[in-house]
Design a protein around this motif. Structure first.
Motif, PDB file in Angstrom:
ATOM      1  N   TYR A   1       6.390   1.315   1.958  1.00  7.60           N
ATOM      2  CA  TYR A   1       5.949   0.225   2.743  1.00  7.60           C
ATOM      3  C   TYR A   1       4.472  -0.407   2.534  1.00  7.60           C
ATOM      4  CZ  TYR A   1       9.874   0.699   5.869  1.00  7.60           C
ATOM      5  OH  TYR A   1      11.137   1.010   6.454  1.00  7.60           O
ATOM      6  N   ILE A   2       3.762   0.718   2.262  1.00  3.82           N
ATOM      7  CA  ILE A   2       2.219   0.390   1.798  1.00  3.82           C
ATOM      8  C   ILE A   2       2.341  -0.203   0.293  1.00  3.82           C
ATOM      9  CG2 ILE A   2       0.137   1.486   0.840  1.00  3.82           C
ATOM     10  CD1 ILE A   2       0.429   3.352   3.286  1.00  3.82           C
ATOM     11  N   LYS A   3       3.476   0.370  -0.444  1.00  5.71           N
ATOM     12  CA  LYS A   3       3.433  -0.218  -1.879  1.00  5.71           C
ATOM     13  C   LYS A   3       3.869  -1.605  -1.918  1.00  5.71           C
ATOM     14  CE  LYS A   3       5.781   2.946  -4.061  1.00  5.71           C
ATOM     15  NZ  LYS A   3       6.284   3.952  -5.089  1.00  5.71           N
ATOM     16  N   VAL A   4       4.939  -1.775  -1.046  1.00  3.78           N
ATOM     17  CA  VAL A   4       5.244  -3.359  -0.950  1.00  3.78           C
ATOM     18  C   VAL A   4       4.240  -4.298  -0.414  1.00  3.78           C
ATOM     19  CG1 VAL A   4       6.859  -4.690   0.474  1.00  3.78           C
ATOM     20  CG2 VAL A   4       7.981  -2.726  -0.558  1.00  3.78           C
ATOM     21  N   PHE A   5       3.391  -3.789   0.534  1.00  6.05           N
ATOM     22  CA  PHE A   5       2.171  -4.657   1.172  1.00  6.05           C
ATOM     23  C   PHE A   5       1.358  -4.906  -0.149  1.00  6.05           C
ATOM     24  CE2 PHE A   5      -1.978  -4.595   2.869  1.00  6.05           C
ATOM     25  CZ  PHE A   5      -1.926  -5.762   3.625  1.00  6.05           C
ATOM     26  N   ALA A   6       0.868  -4.073  -0.925  1.00  5.55           N
ATOM     27  CA  ALA A   6      -0.028  -4.297  -2.000  1.00  5.55           C
ATOM     28  C   ALA A   6       0.662  -5.015  -3.175  1.00  5.55           C
ATOM     29  CB  ALA A   6      -0.303  -2.684  -2.595  1.00  5.55           C
TER      30      ALA A   6
ATOM     31  N   TYR B   1     -10.215  -5.859  -4.947  1.00  5.15           N
ATOM     32  CA  TYR B   1     -11.082  -4.575  -4.781  1.00  5.15           C
ATOM     33  C   TYR B   1     -10.144  -3.431  -3.875  1.00  5.15           C
ATOM     34  CZ  TYR B   1     -15.507  -6.272  -6.212  1.00  5.15           C
ATOM     35  OH  TYR B   1     -16.627  -6.724  -6.888  1.00  5.15           O
ATOM     36  N   PHE B   2      -9.198  -3.882  -3.234  1.00  8.00           N
ATOM     37  CA  PHE B   2      -8.383  -3.077  -2.500  1.00  8.00           C
ATOM     38  C   PHE B   2      -6.940  -2.699  -2.962  1.00  8.00           C
ATOM     39  CE2 PHE B   2      -5.121  -3.277   1.108  1.00  8.00           C
ATOM     40  CZ  PHE B   2      -5.912  -2.410   1.792  1.00  8.00           C
ATOM     41  N   HIS B   3      -6.287  -3.643  -3.550  1.00  6.38           N
ATOM     42  CA  HIS B   3      -4.853  -3.284  -3.890  1.00  6.38           C
ATOM     43  C   HIS B   3      -4.755  -2.265  -5.033  1.00  6.38           C
ATOM     44  CE1 HIS B   3      -5.258  -6.280  -7.331  1.00  6.38           C
ATOM     45  NE2 HIS B   3      -4.067  -5.503  -8.086  1.00  6.38           N
ATOM     46  N   VAL B   4      -5.592  -2.131  -6.137  1.00  7.31           N
ATOM     47  CA  VAL B   4      -5.524  -1.137  -7.254  1.00  7.31           C
ATOM     48  C   VAL B   4      -5.802   0.264  -6.697  1.00  7.31           C
ATOM     49  CG1 VAL B   4      -6.765  -0.481  -9.424  1.00  7.31           C
ATOM     50  CG2 VAL B   4      -6.029  -2.777  -9.035  1.00  7.31           C
ATOM     51  N   PRO B   5      -6.946   0.512  -5.949  1.00  9.76           N
ATOM     52  CA  PRO B   5      -7.126   1.923  -5.289  1.00  9.76           C
ATOM     53  C   PRO B   5      -6.046   2.305  -4.444  1.00  9.76           C
ATOM     54  CG  PRO B   5      -9.187   0.588  -5.360  1.00  9.76           C
ATOM     55  CD  PRO B   5      -8.017  -0.252  -5.735  1.00  9.76           C
ATOM     56  N   LEU B   6      -5.300   1.083  -3.825  1.00 12.65           N
ATOM     57  CA  LEU B   6      -4.203   1.449  -3.012  1.00 12.65           C
ATOM     58  C   LEU B   6      -3.007   2.201  -3.660  1.00 12.65           C
ATOM     59  CD1 LEU B   6      -3.335   1.292   0.010  1.00 12.65           C
ATOM     60  CD2 LEU B   6      -2.534  -1.108  -0.278  1.00 12.65           C
ATOM     61  N   PHE B   7      -2.766   1.554  -4.841  1.00 10.41           N
ATOM     62  CA  PHE B   7      -1.847   1.939  -5.735  1.00 10.41           C
ATOM     63  C   PHE B   7      -1.946   3.349  -6.139  1.00 10.41           C
ATOM     64  CE2 PHE B   7      -0.765  -2.569  -6.505  1.00 10.41           C
ATOM     65  CZ  PHE B   7       0.746  -2.562  -5.989  1.00 10.41           C
ATOM     66  N   PHE B   8      -3.434   3.566  -6.503  1.00 10.67           N
ATOM     67  CA  PHE B   8      -3.751   4.859  -6.909  1.00 10.67           C
ATOM     68  C   PHE B   8      -3.461   6.093  -6.095  1.00 10.67           C
ATOM     69  CE2 PHE B   8      -5.902   2.804 -10.511  1.00 10.67           C
ATOM     70  CZ  PHE B   8      -5.381   3.717 -11.565  1.00 10.67           C
ATOM     71  N   ILE B   9      -3.826   5.507  -4.828  1.00 11.54           N
ATOM     72  CA  ILE B   9      -3.847   6.636  -3.525  1.00 11.54           C
ATOM     73  C   ILE B   9      -2.237   6.857  -3.423  1.00 11.54           C
ATOM     74  CG2 ILE B   9      -4.005   6.773  -1.138  1.00 11.54           C
ATOM     75  CD1 ILE B   9      -6.886   5.246  -1.641  1.00 11.54           C
TER      76      ILE B   9
END
Length: 83
Positions: A10-15, A49-57
């Motif tokens: 779900y987080i990946k879909v949101f990103a 600033y938010f979505h790339v770190p989110l994908f890495f995490i």
């Protein structure tokens, strides 16, 4: 194969949705459909600033959860498996 955790999906879909919205909005400015405003600048900056770190995490969490590496031999085996 281990079952993936749905909350990560779900987080990946949101990103991904944030990326699509950002690209869509960025295409509207050069086309003169929308004007560049402070809200636009804030939104684009926040997304990028938010979505790339989110994908890495998310990727790092899943890799660590489903890859067991306790020694150099395990690390080597894992790297060779990825090729």
């Amino acid at each position: 194969m281990n079952k993936k955790e749905m909350w990560i999906e779900y987080i990946k879909v949101f990103a991904c949705i944030l990326v699509a919205i950002g690209h869509f909005w960025q295409s509207m400015i050069p086309s003169n459909i929308l004007q560049e405003t402070d809200l636009y600048k804030w939104f684009i900056q926040t997304i990028y600033y938010f979505h790339v770190p989110l994908f890495f995490i998310c990727s790092g969490y899943l890799y660590q959860k489903y890859s067991r590496i306790d020694s150099f031999a395990d690390w080597r085996k894992n790297i060779l498996k990825k090729q």
